[in-house]
Write an enzyme that holds these catalytic residues in place. Structure first.
Site, PDB file in Angstrom:
ATOM      1  CB  VAL A 192      32.542  46.977  43.915  1.00 18.91           C
ATOM      2  CG1 VAL A 192      32.946  45.572  43.509  1.00 18.91           C
ATOM      3  CG2 VAL A 192      33.235  48.008  43.047  1.00 18.91           C
ATOM      4  CB  CYS A 193      31.084  44.347  47.404  1.00 14.24           C
ATOM      5  SG  CYS A 193      32.269  43.677  46.264  1.00 14.24           S
ATOM      6  N   PRO A 194      28.121  46.341  47.815  1.00 15.09           N
ATOM      7  CG  PRO A 194      26.900  48.275  47.340  1.00 15.09           C
ATOM      8  CD  PRO A 194      28.121  47.501  46.941  1.00 15.09           C
TER       9      PRO A 194
END
Length: 89
Positions: free
Chosen positions: A54-56
């Site tokens: 999702v957010c790396p």
């Protein structure tokens, strides 16, 4: 308007303290909102979990831009539901 006990984007962060993984080894210091009050600009961002897709890119973008934030006197604190041990994995 509807009322909520949850802070909204742009509102003041509620007081917090938690163990932090600031280095790759050694003790986990406690980080608190009060550590940053009055001394710098704080960018407090949240992400769901360390090992998700999702957010790396957002997390690494903050890391890459850290010198720019520091030049402006800002500190960055990321927060997720993972433990400090997971952050070091």
């Amino acid at each position: 308007p509807p009322s909520s006990s949850l802070p909204l984007v742009g509102s003041l962060a509620p007081p917090f303290s938690a163990p932090a993984a600031l280095t790759l080894s050694g003790p986990f210091p406690t980080v608190s909102l009060s550590d940053y009050l009055g001394s710098s600009i704080l960018v407090l961002f949240f992400y769901p979990l360390d090992f998700t897709f999702v957010c790396p890119t957002e997390v690494t973008a903050f890391a890459d831009a850290l010198p720019e934030f520091e030049r402006e006197g800002a500190k960055i604190v990321g927060c997720s539901v993972d433990s400090q041990y997971c952050h070091r994995a």
